[in-house]
Design a protein around this motif. Structure first.
Motif, PDB file in Angstrom:
ATOM      1  N   ARG A 119      37.374 -23.854  45.010  1.00  0.00           N
ATOM      2  CA  ARG A 119      36.479 -22.499  44.955  1.00  0.00           C
ATOM      3  C   ARG A 119      36.312 -21.640  45.584  1.00  0.00           C
ATOM      4  O   ARG A 119      36.384 -20.854  46.065  1.00  0.00           O
ATOM      5  CB  ARG A 119      36.037 -22.353  43.185  1.00  0.00           C
ATOM      6  N   ARG A 120      36.287 -22.616  46.997  1.00  0.00           N
ATOM      7  CA  ARG A 120      35.857 -21.678  47.920  1.00  0.00           C
ATOM      8  C   ARG A 120      36.412 -21.347  48.865  1.00  0.00           C
ATOM      9  O   ARG A 120      37.739 -21.617  48.950  1.00  0.00           O
ATOM     10  CB  ARG A 120      34.752 -22.950  48.890  1.00  0.00           C
ATOM     11  N   PRO A 121      36.289 -19.671  49.399  1.00  0.00           N
ATOM     12  CA  PRO A 121      36.725 -19.488  50.342  1.00  0.00           C
ATOM     13  C   PRO A 121      37.343 -20.301  51.549  1.00  0.00           C
ATOM     14  O   PRO A 121      36.496 -21.128  51.760  1.00  0.00           O
ATOM     15  CB  PRO A 121      36.140 -17.704  50.857  1.00  0.00           C
ATOM     16  N   THR A 122      38.602 -20.411  51.821  1.00  0.00           N
ATOM     17  CA  THR A 122      39.041 -21.094  53.948  1.00  0.00           C
ATOM     18  C   THR A 122      39.145 -20.050  54.812  1.00  0.00           C
ATOM     19  O   THR A 122      40.394 -19.310  54.646  1.00  0.00           O
ATOM     20  CB  THR A 122      39.521 -22.344  52.906  1.00  0.00           C
ATOM     21  N   CYS A 123      39.355 -20.189  55.465  1.00  0.00           N
ATOM     22  CA  CYS A 123      39.532 -19.644  56.827  1.00  0.00           C
ATOM     23  C   CYS A 123      40.674 -20.119  57.650  1.00  0.00           C
ATOM     24  O   CYS A 123      41.652 -19.232  57.746  1.00  0.00           O
ATOM     25  CB  CYS A 123      38.656 -19.601  58.193  1.00  0.00           C
ATOM     26  N   MET A 124      40.862 -21.431  57.606  1.00  0.00           N
ATOM     27  CA  MET A 124      42.261 -21.653  58.119  1.00  0.00           C
ATOM     28  C   MET A 124      42.881 -23.235  57.975  1.00  0.00           C
ATOM     29  O   MET A 124      41.721 -23.520  57.018  1.00  0.00           O
ATOM     30  CB  MET A 124      41.838 -22.343  60.093  1.00  0.00           C
ATOM     31  N   VAL A 125      44.246 -23.323  57.469  1.00  0.00           N
ATOM     32  CA  VAL A 125      44.496 -24.487  56.672  1.00  0.00           C
ATOM     33  C   VAL A 125      45.767 -24.875  57.860  1.00  0.00           C
ATOM     34  O   VAL A 125      45.901 -24.660  58.677  1.00  0.00           O
ATOM     35  CB  VAL A 125      44.483 -24.867  55.312  1.00  0.00           C
ATOM     36  N   MET A 126      45.905 -26.466  58.167  1.00  0.00           N
ATOM     37  CA  MET A 126      46.876 -26.412  58.870  1.00  0.00           C
ATOM     38  C   MET A 126      47.404 -27.981  58.027  1.00  0.00           C
ATOM     39  O   MET A 126      46.887 -28.664  57.222  1.00  0.00           O
ATOM     40  CB  MET A 126      46.246 -27.807  60.071  1.00  0.00           C
ATOM     41  N   VAL A 127      48.543 -27.791  57.618  1.00  0.00           N
ATOM     42  CA  VAL A 127      49.647 -28.198  56.720  1.00  0.00           C
ATOM     43  C   VAL A 127      50.371 -29.276  57.520  1.00  0.00           C
ATOM     44  O   VAL A 127      51.135 -28.636  59.238  1.00  0.00           O
ATOM     45  CB  VAL A 127      50.656 -27.404  56.007  1.00  0.00           C
ATOM     46  N   LYS A 128      50.204 -30.574  57.429  1.00  0.00           N
ATOM     47  CA  LYS A 128      50.662 -31.624  58.156  1.00  0.00           C
ATOM     48  C   LYS A 128      52.361 -31.885  57.240  1.00  0.00           C
ATOM     49  O   LYS A 128      52.587 -31.978  56.338  1.00  0.00           O
ATOM     50  CB  LYS A 128      50.040 -33.281  58.478  1.00  0.00           C
ATOM     51  N   PRO A 129      53.868 -32.703  58.352  1.00  0.00           N
ATOM     52  CA  PRO A 129      54.549 -32.847  57.270  1.00  0.00           C
ATOM     53  C   PRO A 129      54.175 -34.236  56.521  1.00  0.00           C
ATOM     54  O   PRO A 129      53.309 -34.761  56.647  1.00  0.00           O
ATOM     55  CB  PRO A 129      55.587 -33.260  58.705  1.00  0.00           C
ATOM     56  N   HIS A 130      55.331 -34.191  55.750  1.00  0.00           N
ATOM     57  CA  HIS A 130      55.234 -35.013  55.103  1.00  0.00           C
ATOM     58  C   HIS A 130      56.208 -35.080  54.392  1.00  0.00           C
ATOM     59  O   HIS A 130      57.414 -34.534  53.705  1.00  0.00           O
ATOM     60  CB  HIS A 130      54.549 -35.018  53.197  1.00  0.00           C
ATOM     61  N   GLU A 131      57.788 -36.446  53.617  1.00  0.00           N
ATOM     62  CA  GLU A 131      58.368 -36.881  53.325  1.00  0.00           C
ATOM     63  C   GLU A 131      58.562 -35.793  51.993  1.00  0.00           C
ATOM     64  O   GLU A 131      60.108 -35.766  51.717  1.00  0.00           O
ATOM     65  CB  GLU A 131      59.324 -37.968  53.400  1.00  0.00           C
ATOM     66  N   ASP A 132      57.870 -36.400  50.958  1.00  0.00           N
ATOM     67  CA  ASP A 132      57.956 -35.362  49.118  1.00  0.00           C
ATOM     68  C   ASP A 132      58.516 -33.319  49.517  1.00  0.00           C
ATOM     69  O   ASP A 132      58.470 -33.425  48.559  1.00  0.00           O
ATOM     70  CB  ASP A 132      56.526 -35.039  48.637  1.00  0.00           C
ATOM     71  N   TYR A 133      57.780 -33.366  50.778  1.00  0.00           N
ATOM     72  CA  TYR A 133      57.949 -31.258  50.368  1.00  0.00           C
ATOM     73  C   TYR A 133      58.820 -31.023  51.787  1.00  0.00           C
ATOM     74  O   TYR A 133      59.020 -29.525  52.397  1.00  0.00           O
ATOM     75  CB  TYR A 133      56.839 -30.522  50.480  1.00  0.00           C
ATOM     76  N   ASN A 134      59.600 -32.392  52.507  1.00  0.00           N
ATOM     77  CA  ASN A 134      59.830 -31.886  53.791  1.00  0.00           C
ATOM     78  C   ASN A 134      60.467 -31.288  53.937  1.00  0.00           C
ATOM     79  O   ASN A 134      60.509 -30.237  55.453  1.00  0.00           O
ATOM     80  CB  ASN A 134      60.622 -33.175  54.680  1.00  0.00           C
ATOM     81  N   ASP A 135      62.226 -30.437  53.050  1.00  0.00           N
ATOM     82  CA  ASP A 135      62.455 -29.529  53.167  1.00  0.00           C
ATOM     83  C   ASP A 135      61.741 -28.636  53.275  1.00  0.00           C
ATOM     84  O   ASP A 135      62.309 -27.028  54.033  1.00  0.00           O
ATOM     85  CB  ASP A 135      63.372 -29.207  52.219  1.00  0.00           C
ATOM     86  N   LEU A 136      60.884 -27.814  52.311  1.00  0.00           N
ATOM     87  CA  LEU A 136      60.226 -26.845  52.677  1.00  0.00           C
ATOM     88  C   LEU A 136      59.169 -26.600  53.803  1.00  0.00           C
ATOM     89  O   LEU A 136      59.251 -25.424  54.385  1.00  0.00           O
ATOM     90  CB  LEU A 136      59.245 -26.254  51.030  1.00  0.00           C
ATOM     91  N   TYR A 137      58.969 -27.587  54.071  1.00  0.00           N
ATOM     92  CA  TYR A 137      58.114 -27.827  55.078  1.00  0.00           C
ATOM     93  C   TYR A 137      58.712 -26.975  56.656  1.00  0.00           C
ATOM     94  O   TYR A 137      58.519 -26.108  57.224  1.00  0.00           O
ATOM     95  CB  TYR A 137      57.554 -28.735  55.903  1.00  0.00           C
TER      96      TYR A 137
END
Length: 151
Positions: A119-137
């Protein structure tokens, strides 16, 4: 009595908190928020952030992202364009460029926080690779890497 007040607050909040459109949010971003993700790319970014949160492949917050970037972790970094004061995150794009990590900005820190499941606003996010969403990543990685960097 208590129930009526609660229902009243909910109905008022729904009228006020109608989803702002992308153009309104994009007008409120800071001048350093470049490259700014398009509406379509922002939706994809929020989608992959939700998937990464389920797989525990997400780093969120200035302190945590900064720590892991400096340790050498790789991924795609998404900044909130409406962060105030901008001094909180203004050094991170340079750190990302030195580490060869792609990054982009989205217009709203509230939407970024909501995509993280918070619910809290976030200034930055890092998305790391994973095999479940590898194509979209991989698709987003190439799109973000292809965005023109500010001079």
């Amino acid at each position: 009595m208590g129930k009526d007040k609660k229902e009243k607050r909910k109905s008022e909040g729904e009228d006020i908190d109608k989803e702002k459109n992308y153009e309104d949010l994009a007008q409120n971003v800071s001048p350093i928020a470049k490259p700014l993700a398009s509406r379509k790319m922002a939706k994809k970014l929020y989608k992959i952030i939700k998937k990464a949160q389920k797989q525990k492949q997400l780093r969120k917050g200035v302190k945590e992202v900064q720590k892991f970037v400096r340790k050498g972790e790789k991924g795609v970094i998404v900044f909130a364009g409406d962060t105030s004061p901008v001094d909180v995150i203004c050094h991170m794009p340079l750190v990302c460029e030195e580490s060869n990590i792609p990054y982009c900005y989205t217009p709203s820190k509230e939407d970024l926080g909501a995509a993280c499941g918070s619910r809290r606003p976030t200034c930055m996010v890092m998305v790391k690779p994973h095999e479940d969403y590898n194509d979209l990543y991989q698709e987003l990685f190439n799109e973000v890497k292809g965005l023109p960097l500010p001079l």
